[in-house]
Design a protein around this motif. Sequence first.
Motif, short mmCIF file in Angstrom:
data_model
loop_
_atom_site.label_atom_id
_atom_site.label_comp_id
_atom_site.label_asym_id
_atom_site.label_seq_id
_atom_site.Cartn_x
_atom_site.Cartn_y
_atom_site.Cartn_z
N ASP A 94 6.66 26.83 28.21
CA ASP A 94 6.57 25.40 27.88
C ASP A 94 5.64 25.16 26.68
N SER A 105 5.74 25.58 22.03
CA SER A 105 6.68 25.63 20.90
C SER A 105 6.90 27.07 20.45
N ASP A 110 13.50 21.07 20.37
CA ASP A 110 13.53 20.94 21.83
C ASP A 110 13.21 19.51 22.27
N ARG A 111 13.36 19.27 23.56
CA ARG A 111 13.19 17.90 24.10
C ARG A 111 11.78 17.38 23.86
N ARG A 112 10.83 18.30 23.99
CA ARG A 112 9.43 17.92 23.82
C ARG A 112 9.18 17.41 22.39
N THR A 113 9.74 18.14 21.42
CA THR A 113 9.58 17.75 20.01
C THR A 113 10.30 16.44 19.74
N LEU A 114 11.51 16.30 20.29
CA LEU A 114 12.28 15.07 20.08
C LEU A 114 11.55 13.86 20.65
N SER A 115 10.99 14.02 21.86
CA SER A 115 10.29 12.88 22.46
C SER A 115 9.03 12.56 21.65
N ARG A 166 2.46 15.31 23.84
CA ARG A 166 3.66 16.15 23.80
C ARG A 166 3.41 17.44 23.01
#
Lengths: 66, 148
Positions: A24, A26, B3-8, B67
């Motif tokens: 989890d 980058s 990824d979703r984390r980056t997009l959010s 995030r």
Amino acid sequence: MKNRLKVLRAERDWSQAELAARLDVSRQSVNALETGKYDPSLPLAFKIARLFGQPIEAIFLDGDQG
Amino acid sequence: MPDRRTLSRWGFMVAGMLGAIAIIYGAKFVAPQAHGAPQPTWIVTFTLASALAAAWAMVFATLAFRRLDEFQRAASKFAWYWGGTLGLVVSLPAYVFVYLGGLHWLDPAHFHLGAELAFAFRLGYGIAVVSLLLGFLVALGVWRITRQ
């Protein structure tokens, strides 16, 4: 700090992106960890150790051991 | 593909910026700018709107920061600390140069720095620098208190 992340990842045939997803974090973080340009926090180091099923000191080597 | 984390995170950043801009522009409809001397209603409305916009942006900046993973947070802290410090250091000679009339010296036709403008310039620089230093001290105090 040197580490065996790249070797451990290669043994499992994981890409950096795959390892990043499992931790989890980058993909850039995984790359920085593998090249020794960034030392992880203790929580992340424990997470990595749990993921590979090895003690922290078997993955991360301090300067004297390097 | 991020990824979703980056997009959010990007989503929060865009929402923070667009929302803050919308609040400021929205204030124009509440208190339209009148010609002539500044109106108290206009001043109060825009001051409150800017405070609201700043708070809105701060909330979304916090959500975006959460995030980030620890490596990205370390990069952000490094950039803010050293980039901010370097900017502050560079701003001092720039401030002195402008305050002493350096721009007028370079281009007399376009830049005039009378007593009123010099005061306004000094006040503007002071607000920015003092706010920055106070913010730093408050954050440092909070960090120490919460870790004792």
